[in-house]
Design a protein around this motif. Structure first.
Motif, PDB file in Angstrom:
ATOM      1  N   ARG A 185      26.748 -33.215  -9.708  1.00  9.90           N
ATOM      2  CA  ARG A 185      25.304 -32.658 -10.564  1.00  9.90           C
ATOM      3  C   ARG A 185      24.985 -31.293 -10.011  1.00  9.90           C
ATOM      4  NH1 ARG A 185      26.359 -36.628 -13.140  1.00  9.90           N
ATOM      5  NH2 ARG A 185      24.958 -37.973 -14.695  1.00  9.90           N
ATOM      6  N   MET A 186      26.061 -30.534  -9.536  1.00 13.81           N
ATOM      7  CA  MET A 186      25.926 -29.050  -9.455  1.00 13.81           C
ATOM      8  C   MET A 186      25.404 -28.949  -7.673  1.00 13.81           C
ATOM      9  SD  MET A 186      25.925 -27.178 -12.022  1.00 13.81           S
ATOM     10  CE  MET A 186      25.116 -25.449 -11.520  1.00 13.81           C
ATOM     11  N   ASN A 187      25.725 -30.030  -6.952  1.00 10.35           N
ATOM     12  CA  ASN A 187      25.441 -30.192  -5.503  1.00 10.35           C
ATOM     13  C   ASN A 187      26.680 -30.369  -4.813  1.00 10.35           C
ATOM     14  OD1 ASN A 187      24.263 -29.768  -3.082  1.00 10.35           O
ATOM     15  ND2 ASN A 187      23.317 -32.112  -3.262  1.00 10.35           N
ATOM     16  N   PRO A 188      27.793 -29.615  -4.789  1.00 11.04           N
ATOM     17  CA  PRO A 188      29.198 -30.032  -4.544  1.00 11.04           C
ATOM     18  C   PRO A 188      29.320 -30.333  -2.920  1.00 11.04           C
ATOM     19  CG  PRO A 188      28.919 -27.630  -5.003  1.00 11.04           C
ATOM     20  CD  PRO A 188      27.686 -28.097  -5.351  1.00 11.04           C
ATOM     21  N   ASP A 189      30.173 -30.919  -2.676  1.00 11.52           N
ATOM     22  CA  ASP A 189      31.057 -31.297  -1.466  1.00 11.52           C
ATOM     23  C   ASP A 189      31.980 -30.022  -1.446  1.00 11.52           C
ATOM     24  OD1 ASP A 189      32.379 -32.081   0.664  1.00 11.52           O
ATOM     25  OD2 ASP A 189      32.220 -34.247   0.499  1.00 11.52           O
ATOM     26  N   ILE A 240      19.844 -23.143  -4.496  1.00 13.44           N
ATOM     27  CA  ILE A 240      18.542 -23.558  -4.424  1.00 13.44           C
ATOM     28  C   ILE A 240      18.255 -24.314  -5.633  1.00 13.44           C
ATOM     29  CG2 ILE A 240      17.942 -21.611  -2.964  1.00 13.44           C
ATOM     30  CD1 ILE A 240      16.717 -20.204  -5.557  1.00 13.44           C
ATOM     31  N   ARG A 241      17.120 -25.060  -5.588  1.00 10.24           N
ATOM     32  CA  ARG A 241      16.704 -25.989  -6.968  1.00 10.24           C
ATOM     33  C   ARG A 241      15.660 -25.060  -7.537  1.00 10.24           C
ATOM     34  NH1 ARG A 241      17.653 -30.752  -8.487  1.00 10.24           N
ATOM     35  NH2 ARG A 241      18.758 -31.384  -6.597  1.00 10.24           N
ATOM     36  N   VAL A 242      15.984 -24.602  -8.936  1.00 10.91           N
ATOM     37  CA  VAL A 242      14.961 -24.154  -9.582  1.00 10.91           C
ATOM     38  C   VAL A 242      14.611 -24.823 -11.090  1.00 10.91           C
ATOM     39  CG1 VAL A 242      15.745 -21.883  -8.923  1.00 10.91           C
ATOM     40  CG2 VAL A 242      16.746 -22.932 -11.147  1.00 10.91           C
ATOM     41  N   ASP A 243      13.498 -24.715 -11.712  1.00 11.82           N
ATOM     42  CA  ASP A 243      13.090 -25.104 -12.879  1.00 11.82           C
ATOM     43  C   ASP A 243      13.707 -24.205 -13.896  1.00 11.82           C
ATOM     44  OD1 ASP A 243      11.723 -27.540 -12.012  1.00 11.82           O
ATOM     45  OD2 ASP A 243       9.917 -26.263 -11.723  1.00 11.82           O
ATOM     46  N   SER A 244      14.011 -24.755 -14.995  1.00 13.84           N
ATOM     47  CA  SER A 244      14.731 -23.873 -16.089  1.00 13.84           C
ATOM     48  C   SER A 244      14.664 -24.658 -17.521  1.00 13.84           C
ATOM     49  CB  SER A 244      16.168 -23.760 -15.714  1.00 13.84           C
ATOM     50  OG  SER A 244      16.958 -24.958 -16.043  1.00 13.84           O
ATOM     51  N   PRO A 245      14.952 -23.885 -18.462  1.00 13.89           N
ATOM     52  CA  PRO A 245      14.910 -24.493 -19.753  1.00 13.89           C
ATOM     53  C   PRO A 245      15.757 -25.714 -19.929  1.00 13.89           C
ATOM     54  CG  PRO A 245      14.963 -22.325 -19.952  1.00 13.89           C
ATOM     55  CD  PRO A 245      15.323 -22.451 -18.545  1.00 13.89           C
ATOM     56  N   MET A 289      21.146 -18.152 -12.120  1.00 10.56           N
ATOM     57  CA  MET A 289      20.147 -18.513 -13.066  1.00 10.56           C
ATOM     58  C   MET A 289      19.539 -17.069 -13.495  1.00 10.56           C
ATOM     59  SD  MET A 289      20.384 -21.504 -14.332  1.00 10.56           S
ATOM     60  CE  MET A 289      19.162 -21.746 -15.291  1.00 10.56           C
ATOM     61  N   PRO A 290      19.063 -17.091 -14.809  1.00  9.20           N
ATOM     62  CA  PRO A 290      18.432 -15.911 -15.077  1.00  9.20           C
ATOM     63  C   PRO A 290      16.862 -15.724 -14.417  1.00  9.20           C
ATOM     64  CG  PRO A 290      18.957 -17.158 -17.084  1.00  9.20           C
ATOM     65  CD  PRO A 290      19.118 -17.941 -16.053  1.00  9.20           C
ATOM     66  N   VAL A 291      16.442 -14.499 -14.262  1.00  8.44           N
ATOM     67  CA  VAL A 291      15.259 -14.221 -13.544  1.00  8.44           C
ATOM     68  C   VAL A 291      14.650 -13.096 -14.415  1.00  8.44           C
ATOM     69  CG1 VAL A 291      15.864 -14.616 -11.124  1.00  8.44           C
ATOM     70  CG2 VAL A 291      16.186 -12.205 -11.871  1.00  8.44           C
ATOM     71  N   PRO A 292      13.287 -13.017 -14.497  1.00  7.38           N
ATOM     72  CA  PRO A 292      12.693 -12.212 -15.366  1.00  7.38           C
ATOM     73  C   PRO A 292      12.842 -10.838 -14.774  1.00  7.38           C
ATOM     74  CG  PRO A 292      11.187 -14.270 -14.849  1.00  7.38           C
ATOM     75  CD  PRO A 292      12.376 -14.366 -13.966  1.00  7.38           C
ATOM     76  N   THR A 293      12.845  -9.731 -15.751  1.00  4.88           N
ATOM     77  CA  THR A 293      13.098  -8.400 -15.560  1.00  4.88           C
ATOM     78  C   THR A 293      12.365  -7.503 -16.134  1.00  4.88           C
ATOM     79  OG1 THR A 293      14.733  -6.986 -14.884  1.00  4.88           O
ATOM     80  CG2 THR A 293      15.182  -8.211 -16.977  1.00  4.88           C
TER      81      THR A 293
END
Length: 308
Positions: A32-36, A58-63, A297-301
């Motif tokens: 789940r995106m947290n690889p060994d 890092i863990r982020v909130d996203s759509p 992940m995208p960031v506002p710009t």
């Protein structure tokens, strides 16, 4: 390299309220995106994971719900065909806030790219793209360095017109999470040190776009010594975002010769997008037979209005 079997067992996962199937026992199912990284390093297709140890997730909130970023690509290959096209045609396909990166006044740069991701956090998939090189949104004036590094694949800013992919999870993450124009289709990409081929199917199963060429002579690079970046601009919920993709080049080559390059335009969204740009001629063909990447992940710009 062979593609995974289409009848592979799958499991259902939730991405922001959308249910998608992923390979059972695959990297996404297991991690789940947290690889060994130590386990992934033991995969014979992966030449090393040092590049990823220097990029903490890092863990982020996203759509698509809470997720870890960046998305890691441990073994991948790419091909890019760079073409010149009239700025007038390019501007008809760009949002007004973006301006084409011009090699000379009135002549911009467009590209067709093919990707094969053999080992990555969201499992095997392929994709293709028609994109436009744009001036960096961080400043209004074009610097000569932007043009040179863009052509060298070291740093490029782009706006993507079409981005078909071969898997559901890549489509949902790319469309809902990143704002890219992604759809799922049959898409074959094969890249080795002898030949590069690709075929993108249209909705009817015919050819949207196909490509074949001799792979340029490859040069090996020590991991971390040649890291390029691609910044893509998209709108998410009405606001501009930028997405950074860092590429760790391991084996790559370039040619200016187009003697053996065969690009076939058929019927479909990719071909329509490329035709709309009215490309004049191909100026460069780049192939990376082995590389790695980290897709953030995208960031506002802030994207200033275009002058004139």
């Amino acid at each position: 390299m062979s593609s995974p079997p289409k009848d592979q067992d799958t499991v259902k996962v939730d991405l922001g309220g959308r249910e998608v199937a992923v390979p059972k026992g695959g990297l996404y199912d297991r991690y789940r995106m947290n690889p060994d990284l130590d386990a992934i390093a033991r995969d014979p297709r992966v030449s090393g994971v040092d590049f990823f140890h220097r990029l903490p997730k890092i863990r982020v909130d996203s759509p698509i719900g809470p997720t870890l970023t960046p998305n890691f690509y441990y073994t991948m290959s790419t091909a890019r065909l760079t073409m010149l096209a009239p700025s007038k045609a390019i501007r008809t396909r760009l949002p007004e806030e973006l301006s084409p990166l011009e090699i000379v006044p009135g002549l911009g740069i467009v590209s067709v790219m093919f990707f094969r991701y053999d080992v990555c956090d969201i499992d095997f998939y392929t994709e293709a793209t028609v994109g436009i090189a744009v001036k960096p949104a961080r400043h209004g004036k074009l610097g000569f360095l932007d043009l040179v590094t863009g052509l060298k694949n070291e740093r490029l800013d782009a706006y993507v017109l079409s981005l078909p992919v071969s898997s559901d999870i890549a489509q949902v993450r790319g469309h809902d999470g990143y704002g890219f124009p992604k759809w799922v289709t049959d898409l074959d990409v094969d890249i080795d040190d002898r030949r590069t081929t690709a075929r993108v199917a249209n909705d009817a199963g015919g050819v949207d776009l196909a490509f074949s060429a001799t792979t340029p002579a490859q040069r090996a690079y020590v991991s971390g010594k040649r890291v390029g970046s691609l910044t893509s601009y998209t709108k998410i919920n009405g606001g501009w975002h930028s997405t950074l993709n860092q590429t760790n080049v391991l084996n790559a080559g370039t040619t200016r010769s187009t003697r053996d390059v065969a690009l076939q335009l058929g019927e479909g969204r990719m071909s329509d997008d490329l035709r709309s740009l009215k490309p004049k001629r191909t100026i460069q063909f780049d192939v990376m037979t082995e590389g790695q990447a980290a897709l953030h992940m995208p960031v506002p710009t802030s994207v200033p209005p275009r002058n004139g």
